[in-house]
Design a protein around this motif. Sequence first.
Motif, PDB file in Angstrom:
ATOM      1  N   GLU A  68       0.805  -1.225   0.000  1.00 14.90           N
ATOM      2  CA  GLU A  68       0.000   0.000   0.000  1.00 14.90           C
ATOM      3  C   GLU A  68       0.837   1.273   0.000  1.00 14.90           C
ATOM      4  N   PHE A  69       1.993   1.220  -0.673  1.00 14.94           N
ATOM      5  CA  PHE A  69       2.826   2.406  -0.837  1.00 14.94           C
ATOM      6  C   PHE A  69       2.413   3.197  -2.071  1.00 14.94           C
ATOM      7  N   VAL A  70       1.602   2.570  -2.929  1.00 15.59           N
ATOM      8  CA  VAL A  70       1.155   3.220  -4.149  1.00 15.59           C
ATOM      9  C   VAL A  70      -0.221   2.684  -4.543  1.00 15.59           C
ATOM     10  N   GLU A  71      -1.052   3.581  -5.078  1.00 14.69           N
ATOM     11  CA  GLU A  71      -2.322   3.197  -5.684  1.00 14.69           C
ATOM     12  C   GLU A  71      -2.143   3.348  -7.188  1.00 14.69           C
ATOM     13  N   ILE A  72      -2.539   2.323  -7.927  1.00 15.74           N
ATOM     14  CA  ILE A  72      -2.349   2.320  -9.377  1.00 15.74           C
ATOM     15  C   ILE A  72      -3.703   2.272 -10.058  1.00 15.74           C
ATOM     16  N   ASP A  73      -3.901   3.177 -11.004  1.00 18.50           N
ATOM     17  CA  ASP A  73      -5.131   3.206 -11.797  1.00 18.50           C
ATOM     18  C   ASP A  73      -4.720   3.285 -13.260  1.00 18.50           C
ATOM     19  N   GLY A  74      -4.934   2.194 -13.989  1.00 20.87           N
ATOM     20  CA  GLY A  74      -4.512   2.157 -15.381  1.00 20.87           C
ATOM     21  C   GLY A  74      -5.638   1.848 -16.333  1.00 20.87           C
ATOM     22  N   HIS A  75      -5.527   2.397 -17.538  1.00 20.99           N
ATOM     23  CA  HIS A  75      -6.524   2.174 -18.585  1.00 20.99           C
ATOM     24  C   HIS A  75      -5.808   1.981 -19.910  1.00 20.99           C
ATOM     25  N   SER A  76      -6.398   1.149 -20.769  1.00 17.20           N
ATOM     26  CA  SER A  76      -5.799   0.895 -22.075  1.00 17.20           C
ATOM     27  C   SER A  76      -6.692   1.459 -23.175  1.00 17.20           C
ATOM     28  N   TYR A  77      -6.046   1.821 -24.298  1.00 15.87           N
ATOM     29  CA  TYR A  77      -6.753   2.464 -25.400  1.00 15.87           C
ATOM     30  C   TYR A  77      -6.196   1.993 -26.743  1.00 15.87           C
ATOM     31  N   LEU A  78      -7.084   1.974 -27.753  1.00 19.23           N
ATOM     32  CA  LEU A  78      -6.666   1.741 -29.130  1.00 19.23           C
ATOM     33  C   LEU A  78      -6.696   3.073 -29.856  1.00 19.23           C
ATOM     34  N   ASP A  79      -5.801   3.245 -30.798  1.00 18.97           N
ATOM     35  CA  ASP A  79      -5.666   4.490 -31.542  1.00 18.97           C
ATOM     36  C   ASP A  79      -6.915   4.782 -32.363  1.00 18.97           C
ATOM     37  N   SER A  80      -7.353   6.033 -32.376  1.00 19.41           N
ATOM     38  CA  SER A  80      -8.509   6.451 -33.164  1.00 19.41           C
ATOM     39  C   SER A  80      -8.085   7.055 -34.497  1.00 19.41           C
ATOM     40  N   SER A  81      -6.804   7.281 -34.681  1.00 24.15           N
ATOM     41  CA  SER A  81      -6.262   7.936 -35.881  1.00 24.15           C
ATOM     42  C   SER A  81      -6.641   9.411 -35.969  1.00 24.15           C
ATOM     43  N   VAL A  82      -7.059   9.994 -34.859  1.00 20.50           N
ATOM     44  CA  VAL A  82      -7.357  11.427 -34.807  1.00 20.50           C
ATOM     45  C   VAL A  82      -6.275  12.095 -33.991  1.00 20.50           C
ATOM     46  N   GLY A  83      -5.687  13.154 -34.504  1.00 26.54           N
ATOM     47  CA  GLY A  83      -4.648  13.888 -33.787  1.00 26.54           C
ATOM     48  C   GLY A  83      -3.265  13.386 -34.133  1.00 26.54           C
ATOM     49  N   PHE A  84      -2.296  13.705 -33.296  1.00 23.90           N
ATOM     50  CA  PHE A  84      -0.914  13.290 -33.524  1.00 23.90           C
ATOM     51  C   PHE A  84      -0.214  13.160 -32.189  1.00 23.90           C
ATOM     52  N   GLY A  85       0.944  12.490 -32.220  1.00 28.18           N
ATOM     53  CA  GLY A  85       1.729  12.302 -31.004  1.00 28.18           C
ATOM     54  C   GLY A  85       2.813  13.359 -30.915  1.00 28.18           C
TER      55      GLY A  85
END
Length: 169
Positions: free
Chosen positions: A145-162
């Motif tokens: 309990e030294f860290v709380e982790i909240d993660g989410h995954s996503y697929l590219d929408s091809s909108v925008g740029f990196g």
Amino acid sequence: MSVISHRRRNTLLQRYHTLIIGLCLLLTTTLFFSRMSTDKVNSNNTSAAASSSLALPFSLIVTLKFKSKQHKDQFLIDVTPLASYIQKHEPTTLAYNVLLSDKDPLQVLLIERYEDKENAFLNIHRSSEEFQEFRSKLKAMEENEFVEIDGHSYLDSSVGFGDRAASSV
């Protein structure tokens, strides 16, 4: 004679222009329908898109909230060699960024971006010895309990740029 050659030249130019316009229309139509086909694939539901032969870039956005500065600092020590390893040995990892909150000194955001989920993320990244070593340290921090982790995954929408610098290369 000059009238005949002038008329012939105009006829040839007209045919040439008609041919060029026809080719432009054909190319435009081909590109339009090609784009529509790509957009249709991208708009399918996540599981269908993930299982299609057109693998989409895959991203993870993970928020880590540490209990103390000491734990956050230890995380940064642990993740640094992993990030270096990924940059040198995982060309299918498109981005791996550790961001520090400017509002909460105990919060870190991890952004991971891969060419695809199946190969780049699951087969290459997650199976590396370096990742396994790092993951066991992070898991121990989470279990204690030294860290709380909240993660989410996503697929590219091809909108925008990196990264603008990378996209201009």
